[in-house]
Design an enzyme around this catalytic site. Structure first.
Site, PDB file in Angstrom:
ATOM      1  N   HIS A  75       0.853  -1.197   0.000  1.00  0.00           N
ATOM      2  CA  HIS A  75       0.000   0.000   0.000  1.00  0.00           C
ATOM      3  C   HIS A  75       0.887   1.244   0.000  1.00  0.00           C
ATOM      4  CE1 HIS A  75      -3.819   2.167   1.581  1.00  0.00           C
ATOM      5  NE2 HIS A  75      -2.900   3.086   1.388  1.00  0.00           N
ATOM      6  N   HIS A  77       1.629   5.245  -2.373  1.00  0.00           N
ATOM      7  CA  HIS A  77       1.074   6.260  -3.296  1.00  0.00           C
ATOM      8  C   HIS A  77       2.245   6.931  -4.008  1.00  0.00           C
ATOM      9  CE1 HIS A  77      -3.066   6.335  -1.550  1.00  0.00           C
ATOM     10  NE2 HIS A  77      -2.425   5.875  -0.493  1.00  0.00           N
ATOM     11  N   LYS A  80       1.785  10.377  -5.649  1.00  0.00           N
ATOM     12  CA  LYS A  80       1.792  11.577  -4.794  1.00  0.00           C
ATOM     13  C   LYS A  80       3.186  11.882  -4.250  1.00  0.00           C
ATOM     14  CE  LYS A  80      -2.878  11.202  -2.749  1.00  0.00           C
ATOM     15  NZ  LYS A  80      -3.496   9.939  -3.147  1.00  0.00           N
ATOM     16  N   HIS A 226      -9.485   1.972   0.728  1.00  0.00           N
ATOM     17  CA  HIS A 226      -9.111   2.799   1.878  1.00  0.00           C
ATOM     18  C   HIS A 226     -10.396   2.940   2.689  1.00  0.00           C
ATOM     19  CE1 HIS A 226      -5.664   4.087  -0.513  1.00  0.00           C
ATOM     20  NE2 HIS A 226      -5.209   4.792   0.497  1.00  0.00           N
ATOM     21  N   GLU A 229     -10.543   6.136   7.491  1.00  0.00           N
ATOM     22  CA  GLU A 229      -9.296   6.767   7.942  1.00  0.00           C
ATOM     23  C   GLU A 229      -9.667   7.989   8.777  1.00  0.00           C
ATOM     24  OE1 GLU A 229      -6.562   7.558   4.769  1.00  0.00           O
ATOM     25  OE2 GLU A 229      -4.965   8.203   6.119  1.00  0.00           O
ATOM     26  N   ASP A 327       2.474   3.387   2.825  1.00  0.00           N
ATOM     27  CA  ASP A 327       1.534   4.478   2.524  1.00  0.00           C
ATOM     28  C   ASP A 327       2.288   5.647   1.880  1.00  0.00           C
ATOM     29  OD1 ASP A 327      -1.036   5.318   2.254  1.00  0.00           O
ATOM     30  OD2 ASP A 327      -1.357   5.862   4.325  1.00  0.00           O
ATOM     31  N   ASN A 328       2.096   6.856   2.376  1.00  0.00           N
ATOM     32  CA  ASN A 328       2.619   8.037   1.666  1.00  0.00           C
ATOM     33  C   ASN A 328       4.072   8.347   2.015  1.00  0.00           C
ATOM     34  OD1 ASN A 328      -0.404   8.251   2.120  1.00  0.00           O
ATOM     35  ND2 ASN A 328      -0.064   9.715   0.484  1.00  0.00           N
TER      36      ASN A 328
HETATM   37 ZN   LIG Z   1      -3.182   5.096   1.281  1.00  0.00          ZN
END
Ligand SMILES: [Zn+2]
Length: 434
Positions: A75, A77, A80, A226, A229, A327-328
């Site tokens: 997972h 991104h 981004k 997602h 959150e 994640d990010n």
């Molecule tokens: Zn995410």
């Protein structure tokens, strides 16, 4: 240290019970055993128990250092990633992240901008020892037309180094435009991607989820959500996803990320949700670093009081498969990070208590994400498997998780790779504030 011939023998390597298969030895209380490993022609040809105080002639003595299979990051991104210098989160909140990223996407996400940042991210992940990675791809119109071709080209360029998967990303309300969403599902199927949406409590959630499942079934796609959150106890979309999976008789794989609000709900509500999640066979991924950053962010100058992560221990106790992931990275959703799965595991150990006992928690960054991504043989060390592993300095969990291990050796196809990390300055030309 690693001969460039691709054929050699290691003696005295420390391997973990949960990340090896077909190997039996006296494992200690931390799940470790000493092993001798032979590598030939880019494969692991054998793993056997190490005979105490005996190093076979010609073997490289690892001195009890830990060897783990290459990581699987399910997972992320990377579309981004690294926009922080030109578009920081103004206040560290979830809404701040959403608005900042949305504005940057509209203004700046050309194919060239995406490709440079995605490649930068993948080089970092590769250098840290990641072998497979799933990225979400913002697919709000018209971004899907720009990002998916870039993703497809990136996947080709990285084949053999990082197995790249893509899942579309849009708010569940985007499904209301059936014509557009059905076209997106078709596009995702053409790219052999995964169908993904962000779920939250909208009045027509069940109806919209049904349509997402119908499109996944129509095109034979796996799903990736997602969900919830937020700290809002009324957010129960994880349960709604499980119910939709059951009543639609869905047979593909379903990965659900975040599920933060579950940790704030009353026990009876939690038990009901977990029963359904287990029955539906959902796989849950927690994103501990991003959750710690965004959840319980306060604007009144007070200190956060909870960790933001979901109930992984309760899930595991019910045999629900659980993973953790990056994640990010350096974007408004998370100001830090470098797609280093050792960092993720280290932080997960501290935030989520992956210790006392360690048990099979290491599977959460390797075997478990590999399964939900349908990557056979990834995330485990086995005779006959690919010689893709990471050699650390640490000889125990406390040694492994106390230092960054930035001098780790990453072996791919039996050979040590160049672990040079990309220089941030490479991105400077993209970072002029708008
Ligand atoms: Zn995410």
């Amino acid at each position: 240290m690693i001969p460039n011939t691709g054929s050699y023998h290691f003696a005295n390597a420390r391997v973990h019970r949960s990340l090896t298969s077909g190997f039996d030895a006296p494992f200690d209380g931390d799940g470790f055993a000493l092993a001798d490993i032979s590598v030939a022609d880019s494969k692991i040809s054998s793993i056997g128990a190490h005979a105490a105080s005996k190093v076979p002639a010609g073997a490289i003595d690892l001195g009890g250092r830990i060897v783990l299979p290459c990581f699987v990051d399910c997972h992320t991104h990377i579309d981004k990633g690294h926009i922080w210098p030109r578009k920081p989160n103004p206040d560290g909140t979830f809404m701040g992240a959403l608005n900042a990223t949305g504005a940057d996407r509209v203004a700046r996400w050309s194919a060239e901008d995406l490709a440079k940042r995605m490649d930068f991210s993948l080089r970092s992940a590769y250098a840290h020892g990641t072998r497979a990675l799933r990225t979400h791809i913002d697919s709000v119109a018209p971004q899907e037309e720009i990002s998916w071709p870039v993703f497809e080209a990136m996947r080709e360029a990285w084949r053999g180094r990082i197995e790249l998967q893509g899942a579309c990303l849009l708010g569940i309300e985007g499904v209301r435009d059936r014509k557009w969403f059905d076209r997106l599902a078709k596009r995702v199927a053409a790219a052999k991607g995964v169908l993904g949406v962000v779920t939250y409590m909208v009045p027509d959630l069940e109806e919209l989820l049904d349509h997402v499942f119908a499109q996944a079934i129509k095109h034979g796609l796996d799903l990736d959500f997602h969900a919830d959150e937020t700290d809002d106890v009324a957010a129960i979309s994880l349960k709604k996803i499980a119910e939709a999976a059951l009543w639609n008789g869905f047979e593909g794989k379903i990965l659900v990320g975040h599920c933060c609000s579950l940790a704030r709900q009353p026990d009876l509500e939690v038990l009901d949700t977990l029963d359904k999640v287990a029955k539906a066979g959902l796989v849950i991924v927690s994103l501990p670093m991003c959750n710690l950053y965004l959840q319980d962010r306060r604007s009144d100058g007070t200190t956060p009081r909870w960790r933001g992560v979901t109930l992984l221990h309760e899930m595991k106790a019910r045999d629900i498969a659980v993973a953790v992931a990056s994640d990010n990275t350096r974007d408004p959703f998370y100001a830090y990070g470098d797609l280093d799965m050792l960092e993720v595991y280290r932080m997960a150990t501290r935030i989520l208590h992956f210790d006392h006992p360690v048990a099979d928690w290491p599977q959460s960054v390797a075997t478990t994400p590999a399964k939900v991504m349908r990557l056979d043989g990834f995330g485990t060390l086995a005779a006959g498997g690919d010689a893709d592993f990471v050699l650390f300095k640490g000889r125990s969990w406390t040694e492994l998780l106390s230092r960054p291990e930035s001098d780790r050796i990453v072996v791919r196809g039996g050979r040590a790779i160049d672990r040079q990390l990309p220089d941030y300055a490479e991105l400077d030309e993209l970072m002029v504030a708008s």
